[in-house]
Design a protein around this motif. Structure first.
Motif, PDB file in Angstrom:
ATOM      1  N   LYS A   1       0.959  -1.183  -0.093  1.00  0.00           N
ATOM      2  CA  LYS A   1      -0.037  -0.112  -0.097  1.00  0.00           C
ATOM      3  C   LYS A   1       0.843   1.239  -0.071  1.00  0.00           C
ATOM      4  N   THR A   2       0.336   2.288  -0.621  1.00  0.00           N
ATOM      5  CA  THR A   2       1.007   3.594  -0.869  1.00  0.00           C
ATOM      6  C   THR A   2       0.101   4.516  -0.059  1.00  0.00           C
ATOM      7  N   ALA A   3       0.757   5.398   0.668  1.00  0.00           N
ATOM      8  CA  ALA A   3      -0.037   6.554   1.288  1.00  0.00           C
ATOM      9  C   ALA A   3       0.863   7.789   1.029  1.00  0.00           C
ATOM     10  N   VAL A   4       0.417   8.909   0.755  1.00  0.00           N
ATOM     11  CA  VAL A   4       0.798  10.180   0.169  1.00  0.00           C
ATOM     12  C   VAL A   4       0.735  11.062   1.168  1.00  0.00           C
ATOM     13  N   ILE A   5       1.690  11.565   1.973  1.00  0.00           N
ATOM     14  CA  ILE A   5       1.459  12.972   2.488  1.00  0.00           C
ATOM     15  C   ILE A   5       2.046  13.898   1.819  1.00  0.00           C
ATOM     16  N   ASN A   6       1.171  15.086   1.781  1.00  0.00           N
ATOM     17  CA  ASN A   6       1.672  16.143   0.834  1.00  0.00           C
ATOM     18  C   ASN A   6       1.830  17.262   1.748  1.00  0.00           C
ATOM     19  N   GLY A   7       3.133  17.929   1.747  1.00  0.00           N
ATOM     20  CA  GLY A   7       3.738  19.042   2.371  1.00  0.00           C
ATOM     21  C   GLY A   7       3.329  20.465   1.995  1.00  0.00           C
ATOM     22  N   SER A   8       2.501  20.349   0.963  1.00  0.00           N
ATOM     23  CA  SER A   8       1.762  21.717   0.495  1.00  0.00           C
ATOM     24  C   SER A   8       0.480  21.776   1.140  1.00  0.00           C
ATOM     25  N   HIS A   9       0.193  20.577   1.916  1.00  0.00           N
ATOM     26  CA  HIS A   9      -1.154  20.803   2.507  1.00  0.00           C
ATOM     27  C   HIS A   9      -1.052  21.186   4.024  1.00  0.00           C
TER      28      HIS A   9
ATOM     29  N   ILE B   1       4.950   8.063   0.603  1.00  0.00           N
ATOM     30  CA  ILE B   1       5.648   9.293  -0.130  1.00  0.00           C
ATOM     31  C   ILE B   1       5.197  10.574   0.592  1.00  0.00           C
ATOM     32  N   TRP B   2       6.411  11.175   1.016  1.00  0.00           N
ATOM     33  CA  TRP B   2       6.127  12.744   1.411  1.00  0.00           C
ATOM     34  C   TRP B   2       6.500  13.726   0.528  1.00  0.00           C
ATOM     35  N   LYS B   3       5.522  14.000  -0.281  1.00  0.00           N
ATOM     36  CA  LYS B   3       5.649  15.253  -1.281  1.00  0.00           C
ATOM     37  C   LYS B   3       5.982  16.360  -0.607  1.00  0.00           C
ATOM     38  N   GLU B   4       6.657  17.323  -1.564  1.00  0.00           N
ATOM     39  CA  GLU B   4       6.923  18.599  -0.878  1.00  0.00           C
ATOM     40  C   GLU B   4       7.684  18.510   0.482  1.00  0.00           C
ATOM     41  N   SER B   5       8.723  17.308   0.461  1.00  0.00           N
ATOM     42  CA  SER B   5       9.205  17.027   1.783  1.00  0.00           C
ATOM     43  C   SER B   5      10.296  18.350   2.282  1.00  0.00           C
ATOM     44  N   GLN B   6      10.747  18.996   0.836  1.00  0.00           N
ATOM     45  CA  GLN B   6      11.775  19.941   1.401  1.00  0.00           C
ATOM     46  C   GLN B   6      10.850  21.259   1.853  1.00  0.00           C
ATOM     47  N   LYS B   7       9.781  21.465   1.537  1.00  0.00           N
ATOM     48  CA  LYS B   7       8.849  22.531   1.919  1.00  0.00           C
ATOM     49  C   LYS B   7       8.745  22.084   3.619  1.00  0.00           C
ATOM     50  N   SER B   8       8.311  20.951   3.794  1.00  0.00           N
ATOM     51  CA  SER B   8       8.014  20.499   5.050  1.00  0.00           C
ATOM     52  C   SER B   8       9.493  20.549   6.025  1.00  0.00           C
ATOM     53  N   LYS B   9      10.540  20.241   5.546  1.00  0.00           N
ATOM     54  CA  LYS B   9      12.114  20.334   6.315  1.00  0.00           C
ATOM     55  C   LYS B   9      11.993  21.815   6.614  1.00  0.00           C
ATOM     56  N   GLU B  10      11.571  22.786   6.030  1.00  0.00           N
ATOM     57  CA  GLU B  10      11.732  24.176   6.315  1.00  0.00           C
ATOM     58  C   GLU B  10      10.695  24.495   7.183  1.00  0.00           C
ATOM     59  N   ASP B  11       9.599  24.067   6.963  1.00  0.00           N
ATOM     60  CA  ASP B  11       8.156  24.428   7.682  1.00  0.00           C
ATOM     61  C   ASP B  11       8.529  23.974   9.237  1.00  0.00           C
ATOM     62  N   LEU B  12       8.929  22.680   9.354  1.00  0.00           N
ATOM     63  CA  LEU B  12       9.226  21.996  10.645  1.00  0.00           C
ATOM     64  C   LEU B  12      10.724  22.026  11.068  1.00  0.00           C
ATOM     65  N   GLY B  13      11.312  23.006  10.646  1.00  0.00           N
ATOM     66  CA  GLY B  13      12.770  23.137  11.063  1.00  0.00           C
ATOM     67  C   GLY B  13      13.073  23.801  12.425  1.00  0.00           C
ATOM     68  N   PHE B  14      13.960  24.395  12.451  1.00  0.00           N
ATOM     69  CA  PHE B  14      14.734  25.090  13.559  1.00  0.00           C
ATOM     70  C   PHE B  14      13.775  25.957  14.536  1.00  0.00           C
ATOM     71  N   ASP B  15      13.123  26.923  13.829  1.00  0.00           N
ATOM     72  CA  ASP B  15      12.068  27.747  14.505  1.00  0.00           C
ATOM     73  C   ASP B  15      10.878  27.117  15.080  1.00  0.00           C
ATOM     74  N   ALA B  16      10.346  26.224  14.235  1.00  0.00           N
ATOM     75  CA  ALA B  16       9.137  25.467  14.824  1.00  0.00           C
ATOM     76  C   ALA B  16       9.427  24.437  15.837  1.00  0.00           C
ATOM     77  N   THR B  17      10.656  23.997  15.814  1.00  0.00           N
ATOM     78  CA  THR B  17      10.932  23.055  16.853  1.00  0.00           C
ATOM     79  C   THR B  17      11.108  23.923  18.096  1.00  0.00           C
TER      80      THR B  17
ATOM     81  N   ILE C   1       9.631   7.666   1.018  1.00  0.00           N
ATOM     82  CA  ILE C   1      10.177   8.242   0.129  1.00  0.00           C
ATOM     83  C   ILE C   1      10.013   9.663   0.254  1.00  0.00           C
ATOM     84  N   LEU C   2      11.020  10.694   0.123  1.00  0.00           N
ATOM     85  CA  LEU C   2      11.043  12.016   0.564  1.00  0.00           C
ATOM     86  C   LEU C   2      10.991  12.437  -0.935  1.00  0.00           C
TER      87      LEU C   2
END
Length: 136
Positions: free
Chosen positions: A10-18, A67-83, A134-135
């Protein structure tokens, strides 16, 4: 619903743009992985729990691919400041958290050695051997 079968996996898609914060991430994974369930993910432990399967879109130990789409956006969104904000909010709330541990985590983060929320989420997913991440 973003799940499909390919090679019996099974494949599940998490979309970082959401989403753009941890709360939004919880909403996204609840929608994607917990269809037709009455409760939603709201903590890191809760996220870890749903990855065991059995009450969402996949069964216990079933091989799945996330599959984590837009993972680079998520990496920034959930990065240092958010943490940093995440830990500071826990310190303000005090109970039931281990404040000394949270101070240590915050110190590690500000010293450049701590994990960001994005890295913590990746580690949680990768700790489940039946899940391929998969990022994208």
């Amino acid at each position: 619903m973003s799940t499909s079968n390919k090679n019996n996996k099974k494949t599940a898609v998490i979309n970082g743009s959401h989403f753009s914060d941890l709360y939004g991430f919880y909403e996204e994974v609840s929608r994607v992985l917990m269809k037709n369930q009455d409760w939603k993910v709201g903590t890191l432990d809760g996220f870890n729990d749903i990855l065991y399967g059995g009450f969402g879109v996949f069964e216990n130990n079933e091989e799945i691919e996330i599959i984590w789409k837009e993972s680079q956006k998520s990496k920034e969104d959930l990065g240092f400041d958010a943490t940093k904000e995440f830990y500071e909010n826990k310190i303000k709330q005090e109970k039931p958290f281990n404040i000394n541990l949270i101070h240590e985590k915050l110190d590690e983060l500000t010293d450049g050695n701590g994990q960001t929320l994005f890295e913590i989420l990746i580690e949680i997913i990768e700790s489940h051997k039946n899940i391929t991440l998969i990022l994208d």
